[in-house]
Design an enzyme around this catalytic site. Structure first.
Site, PDB file in Angstrom:
ATOM      1  N   CYS A 114       3.508  23.181 -59.143  1.00  0.00           N
ATOM      2  CA  CYS A 114       2.193  23.648 -59.600  1.00  0.00           C
ATOM      3  C   CYS A 114       1.051  23.076 -58.767  1.00  0.00           C
ATOM      4  O   CYS A 114      -0.004  23.687 -58.651  1.00  0.00           O
ATOM      5  CB  CYS A 114       1.981  23.302 -61.066  1.00  0.00           C
ATOM      6  SG  CYS A 114       3.193  24.055 -62.168  1.00  0.00           S
ATOM      7  N   HIS A 262      -5.460  25.321 -61.717  1.00  0.00           N
ATOM      8  CA  HIS A 262      -4.128  25.908 -61.734  1.00  0.00           C
ATOM      9  C   HIS A 262      -3.944  26.630 -63.057  1.00  0.00           C
ATOM     10  O   HIS A 262      -4.261  26.093 -64.125  1.00  0.00           O
ATOM     11  CB  HIS A 262      -3.076  24.816 -61.574  1.00  0.00           C
ATOM     12  CG  HIS A 262      -1.708  25.243 -61.971  1.00  0.00           C
ATOM     13  ND1 HIS A 262      -1.093  26.352 -61.433  1.00  0.00           N
ATOM     14  CD2 HIS A 262      -0.829  24.718 -62.882  1.00  0.00           C
ATOM     15  CE1 HIS A 262       0.098  26.492 -61.989  1.00  0.00           C
ATOM     16  NE2 HIS A 262       0.283  25.526 -62.859  1.00  0.00           N
ATOM     17  N   ASN A 292       1.700  32.160 -65.276  1.00  0.00           N
ATOM     18  CA  ASN A 292       1.687  30.987 -64.399  1.00  0.00           C
ATOM     19  C   ASN A 292       2.511  31.323 -63.154  1.00  0.00           C
ATOM     20  O   ASN A 292       3.724  31.479 -63.223  1.00  0.00           O
ATOM     21  CB  ASN A 292       2.286  29.789 -65.138  1.00  0.00           C
ATOM     22  CG  ASN A 292       2.311  28.518 -64.314  1.00  0.00           C
ATOM     23  OD1 ASN A 292       2.129  28.541 -63.102  1.00  0.00           O
ATOM     24  ND2 ASN A 292       2.550  27.392 -64.974  1.00  0.00           N
TER      25      ASN A 292
END
Length: 335
Positions: A114, A262, A292
């Site tokens: 991430c 993020h 995501n």
């Protein structure tokens, strides 16, 4: 010492839209359940084998190169961030070099999940600041959908992730007051297994062990996430690393024109927005449309924000990420 600036941006997502209602047909879930916990309404999944992590990265890269106004042969180096490479090895960086038909430039892969794009941008920035390179292609690309447990057993993770890619061209900037002002990177490996995919790996579970055991209850080759623990750590580390970047440059939260976090969970972004007293116009979120996309989430969101005119010359742009590792980081940019 030079500075580096983002001179071109691009992104690509597969055409196939997978809604929460679509997922409710293959697992015990609902649109309301997913939106309440994540803020996600839909995500993109690849169809068949046409798209790969590399090919999506190449498509995003072509757009970024065109927008940077440079010939592809002017790219000096490639940095590719992903947790889902096409092959165990080699990594996708060299595949991009091949598929774009670039000269024999160097290519490096970043495996920070991430936080991958933030780490990749920081790495490219240092190469440019020292004068080693002039134009660097930075890609974040992920293909999650082929590796998710699309059953009720895996819904806590599988409803979150989507496929896609984003790319940026970092170029030399002579004005020290413009471009990337600073980057800040951290890790805490003691929590590595709280957000992880354990197998196949060279440690305890190699692919031959999985095939030999043929255990239907073996979930080691699916992503695992301790959701509440990750959430609690994320909101703390996001705040810390944004403050660190602002303090380094003698800035205040009110100086932020655009925060690109993020896209892990809309609730995390909303928590950070409230903590820093930022308006909706100062934070860009698109997780509701794409889920995501790990290393791709920041470059996709950054590109969209720029395309929509939400980022202008002179703006203070902050990128921030937290994820598996644990790793986290921030980048402070004067656009």
């Amino acid at each position: 010492m030079y500075n580096s600036k983002i001179s071109g941006l691009g992104f690509y997502v597969p055409e196939r839209v997978v809604t929460n209602d679509d997922l409710s047909k293959v697992m015990e879930t609902s649109d309301a359940w997913i939106q309440e916990r994540t803020g996600i309404k839909e995500r993109r999944h690849v169809e068949g084998t046409e798209d790969t992590t590399t090919s999506m990265g190449v498509k995003a890269a072509r757009i970024a190169i065109e927008r940077a106004g440079i010939e592809k042969d002017k790219i000096d180096f490639i940095v590719f961030a992903t947790l889902s490479p096409d092959y165990y090895f080699p990594g996708p960086g060299v595949l991009v070099q091949r598929d774009l038909g670039l000269p024999t430039v160097g290519a490096i892969d970043v495996r920070n999940q991430c936080s991958g794009f933030v780490y990749a941008i920081s790495l490219a920035d240092q190469y440019i600041k020292t004068g080693m390179y002039e134009n660097i292609l930075v890609i974040g690309s992920e293909l999650h959908s082929r590796g998710l447990d699309m059953t009720t057993r895996g819904r806590g993770v599988s409803v979150i992730f989507g496929d896609g890619a984003g790319a940026a061209i970092l170029s030399r900037e002579e004005n020290p007051q413009k471009g990337i002002l600073s980057s800040h990177l951290h890790s805490e490996g003691q929590h590595a297994e709280e957000l992880s995919l354990i197998a196949p790996g060279m440690g305890k579970r190699w692919v031959l062990d999985i095939l030999k055991d043929n255990d239907p209850d073996d979930t080691s080759f699916y992503p695992y996430m301790n959701g509440q623990f990750v959430f609690k750590n994320a909101v703390v580390r996001f705040s810390e690393v944004i403050k660190e970047g602002l303090a380094k440059n003698q800035l205040q939260p009110s100086d932020i024109d655009m925060l690109i976090p993020h896209q892990a969970n809309l609730r995390i972004s909303q928590f950070i927005q409230k903590k820093f007293g930022l308006s909706d116009d100062q934070v860009y979120n698109n997780i509701m449309r794409y889920g995501n996309t790990t290393a791709a989430s920041i470059p996709i969101a950054l590109t969209e924000a720029w395309e929509e005119g939400k980022i202008k010359e002179g703006d203070l742009v902050v990128l921030a990420a937290f994820g598996s590792g644990f790793t986290w980081g921030s980048v402070i940019i004067r656009w």
